[in-house]
Enzyme design. Structure first.
Site, mmCIF file in Angstrom:
data_model
loop_
_atom_site.group_PDB
_atom_site.id
_atom_site.type_symbol
_atom_site.label_atom_id
_atom_site.label_comp_id
_atom_site.label_asym_id
_atom_site.label_seq_id
_atom_site.Cartn_x
_atom_site.Cartn_y
_atom_site.Cartn_z
ATOM 1 N N HIS A 73 -28.400 38.808 2.514
ATOM 2 C CA HIS A 73 -29.571 38.281 2.618
ATOM 3 C C HIS A 73 -29.927 37.311 3.227
ATOM 4 O O HIS A 73 -29.354 36.189 3.466
ATOM 5 C CB HIS A 73 -30.246 37.960 1.320
ATOM 6 C CG HIS A 73 -29.399 37.052 0.351
ATOM 7 N ND1 HIS A 73 -29.934 36.119 0.884
ATOM 8 C CD2 HIS A 73 -28.224 37.593 -0.144
ATOM 9 C CE1 HIS A 73 -28.907 35.406 0.266
ATOM 10 N NE2 HIS A 73 -27.916 36.308 -0.873
ATOM 11 N N HIS B 267 -25.372 40.512 -0.257
ATOM 12 C CA HIS B 267 -24.855 39.556 -0.731
ATOM 13 C C HIS B 267 -23.291 39.432 0.492
ATOM 14 O O HIS B 267 -22.758 39.419 1.119
ATOM 15 C CB HIS B 267 -24.386 39.304 -2.082
ATOM 16 C CG HIS B 267 -25.601 39.073 -2.501
ATOM 17 N ND1 HIS B 267 -26.963 38.438 -3.010
ATOM 18 C CD2 HIS B 267 -25.822 40.977 -2.736
ATOM 19 C CE1 HIS B 267 -27.840 39.200 -3.773
ATOM 20 N NE2 HIS B 267 -27.566 40.582 -3.357
#
Ligand SMILES: O=C(O)[C@@H](COP(=O)(O)O)OP(=O)(O)O
Length: 259
Positions: free
Chosen positions: A11, A188
């Site tokens: 992200h 992530h």
């Protein structure tokens, strides 16, 4: 030879990435820089002509928000998206909320590196006394998981991240890739590193040297057996990407003024 395209993405920068705090399962939103990173990523993928068929995210807002912004920039908002806790960031246990540079000052840079990048060492577990315990475990999203709340982790090594991620990859994502779907996994730093380790067969030692900057798409091409064709590639300005990787690595070092 069949070539399946898989795009993996950490992200865009979150509020705590900016403050150099372990964010993990705390649900921080993207910073304004992170929003821009996600938009730039979408613009870049659009120029490359990528057409997604499916998107997978974690159940943390920063990965979902990133996926939305990428799809919006690409004009592909309609693409089906599925979210699972199994793509969540590594559970950093008692380290959640702490500043990495301060931890390096108090515990040494080597210890922080072991906590951040070793394969099978988990940080100390989170307890009910931790300031973010209730915020995490009382959150409704963790009542909707495919395991009961008491079975959710309290801290994880990268190996444990891979253990909880693999069933989701094998049962849900891999069959779609094999069916020829072009897939974005917006997740992530550590859930993506765990998946890369598995797909590329990276050793327990070498995975410590794989670092992912925020908002940079990673292309992995796979054959019909989902074996990688060549190494993963970071898409974008290579010099800027190397600088961003160094910045992430340096987060675990004592700040120069404090040395
Ligand atoms: O939990 C966090 O703070 C970072 C990773 O931290 P490091 O492993 O790089 O220390 O995860 P992400 O920003 O990808 O969600």
């Amino acid at each position: 030879m069949t070539k399946h395209k898989l795009i993996l993405l950490r992200h865009g920068e979150g509020a705590w990435n900016k403050e150099n705090r372990f964010c993990s399962w705390v649900d921080q939103k993207l910073s304004s820089n992170g929003i821009q990173e996600a938009r730039n990523c979408g613009k870049h993928l659009k120029v490359l002509g990528i057409e997604f068929d499916l998107v997978f995210t974690s159940i943390l807002s920063r990965s979902i928000q990133t996926a939305w912004l990428v799809l919006e920039e690409m004009g592909q908002e309609w693409v089906p998206t599925e979210s699972s806790w199994r793509l969540n960031e590594r559970h950093y246990g008692a380290l959640i909320g702490l500043n990495r540079a301060e931890m390096a000052l108090n515990h040494g840079e080597e210890q922080v590196k072991i906590w951040r990048r070793s394969y099978d060492v988990a940080p100390p577990p989170i307890t009910e006394l931790h300031p973010y315990y209730n915020e995490i475990y009382r959150d409704r999203r963790y009542k909707c998981c495919d395991v009961s709340q008491d079975k959710l982790p309290k801290a994880e090594s990268l190996k444990e991240v891979l253990d909880r991620l693999l069933p989701y990859w094998n049962d849900r994502i891999a069959p779609e890739v094999k069916n020829g779907k072009t897939i974005l996994i917006s997740a992530h730093g550590n859930s993506t590193r765990a998946l890369l380790k598995h797909l590329e067969g990276i050793s327990d030692e070498d995975i410590a040297n794989v670092t992912l900057p925020t908002g940079v798409p990673v292309l992995l091409e796979l054959d019909e057996n989902l074996c990688p064709i060549g190494r993963h590639q970071f898409l974008g300005d290579q010099e800027a990407i190397q600088a961003a990787i160094k910045k992430v690595e340096d987060q675990g070092k004592v700040q120069p003024a404090a040395k």
